[in-house]
Scaffold this active site. Sequence first.
Site, mmCIF file in Angstrom:
data_model
loop_
_atom_site.group_PDB
_atom_site.id
_atom_site.type_symbol
_atom_site.label_atom_id
_atom_site.label_comp_id
_atom_site.label_asym_id
_atom_site.label_seq_id
_atom_site.Cartn_x
_atom_site.Cartn_y
_atom_site.Cartn_z
ATOM 1 N N CYS A 22 -10.686 -7.637 -1.646
ATOM 2 C CA CYS A 22 -10.541 -9.088 -1.664
ATOM 3 C C CYS A 22 -11.640 -9.790 -0.903
ATOM 4 O O CYS A 22 -11.988 -10.921 -1.201
ATOM 5 C CB CYS A 22 -9.211 -9.484 -1.041
ATOM 6 S SG CYS A 22 -7.870 -8.460 -1.599
ATOM 7 N N GLN A 27 0.814 -1.217 0.000
ATOM 8 C CA GLN A 27 0.000 0.000 0.000
ATOM 9 C C GLN A 27 0.850 1.270 0.000
ATOM 10 O O GLN A 27 0.353 2.354 -0.298
ATOM 11 C CB GLN A 27 -0.910 0.029 1.238
ATOM 12 C CG GLN A 27 -2.140 -0.850 1.121
ATOM 13 C CD GLN A 27 -3.087 -0.391 0.022
ATOM 14 O OE1 GLN A 27 -3.290 0.802 -0.201
ATOM 15 N NE2 GLN A 27 -3.677 -1.331 -0.688
ATOM 16 N N SER A 51 3.987 -3.855 -5.124
ATOM 17 C CA SER A 51 3.202 -4.249 -6.293
ATOM 18 C C SER A 51 2.938 -3.034 -7.174
ATOM 19 O O SER A 51 2.496 -1.992 -6.687
ATOM 20 C CB SER A 51 1.872 -4.864 -5.836
ATOM 21 O OG SER A 51 1.088 -5.198 -6.957
#
Length: 390
Positions: A323, A177, A197
């Site tokens: 998710c 994040q 990511s």
Amino acid sequence: MKRTYFDHAATTPTRPEVLETMLPFFNQQYGNASSLHQEGQAAAQAIERARSQLAALIGASSKEIIFTSGGTESDNTALKGTGVISKKKHLIVSAIEHHAVLFTAKAMEKMGYTLTVLPVDSIGKVDPDSVKKAIQPDTFLISVMLANNEIGTIQPIREISSIAREAGVLMHTDAVQVVGNYPVNVEELGCDMLSLSAHKFYGPKGVGALYVRKGTPIVAWMDGGEQEHGKRSGTYNTPGIVGAGKAAELAMNEMQERITSVKKLRDYLLTELPKRVEDIRINGSLTDRLPNNIHLSVRYVEGESLLLYLDDAGFAVSTGSACSSHSLKISHVLQAIGLDAVASQGSLRITLGQENSREDIDRFLDVLPKVVGDLRAISPLFKSKKQEAR
Ligand SMILES: *Cc1c(COP(=O)(O)O)cnc(C)c1O
């Protein structure tokens, strides 16, 4: 209708500059980076450039970057890749980790490892003292995220890392994040491993990296070719990796701008919301928090309904984390911070991005009270609350 995207913790749009950098690597410079011919070597060179761009973003050296398919794989690699070769069998994670860490740790428990899941306080913080107490002679790894994807709380990773180092235990942090959105420096954090990511900072989906400090004992847990010094097999995703590198470069250049713009909008939203909607609470920390995150509980409404009504009105928001939003179960994060059922039910996450504007926020502030009013009008909980008040 104009759509307004307030779900940057779930993913971000790939920046046009990033896409442009990626395109030639699909059909012009398509060589396999492991091949020795010119086509292959051109790809290998582009990958090395991306590697140094990513390393620079987090204060690491290029040799310490392993490319992966994203945050989930990076987390799996950190836990399983160190677990597989460790003689010790105990690991420690926090209760509010992303499922990529939490479920990996639970899967390892089924394989014979032992696991301690650390509690957090009411704003979602791990107490470094509790980490110290949880360490056993058999502990090989501690994994605590740098910032939480639902409530945005930033953890005291530097303190936890120094406790880990003193005890001779490896330290991993899921910084998915944070990287690209807020400054991250692996030397300051003192961690041995860090996950990132690209799609969380305006890069493409399906590519990420694991930072592994030089000398950290880790092996591949996926068998195959010998790419990434034998630590991660599989043909290089050249377009994705090149895109991640470009996204890292943009993030470096725009870091202060990004923080200032989202923080200004977030703080404006934070002051206005309580004036416009009654019975709301802000969850998480007011100080140690990602600058683009707002997490609130709207009492007496149901989060999923709120999300869908806002969606109809043109706003993309989240309830809990993306998710877990297929299920109506209360998120493990909200459970861990001890939120009561009514507050958990009506939870709403707004995560801002660079492309959001003051007008977006003003329109949201107009729409939200109406939507909440409509939903509360049909809420039995809200009616009984009103009756009690009379
Ligand atoms: C998004 C996210 C992940 C998963 O990353 P992917 O690249 O989508 O696999 C892991 N941890 C955190 C904290 C995240 O926000």
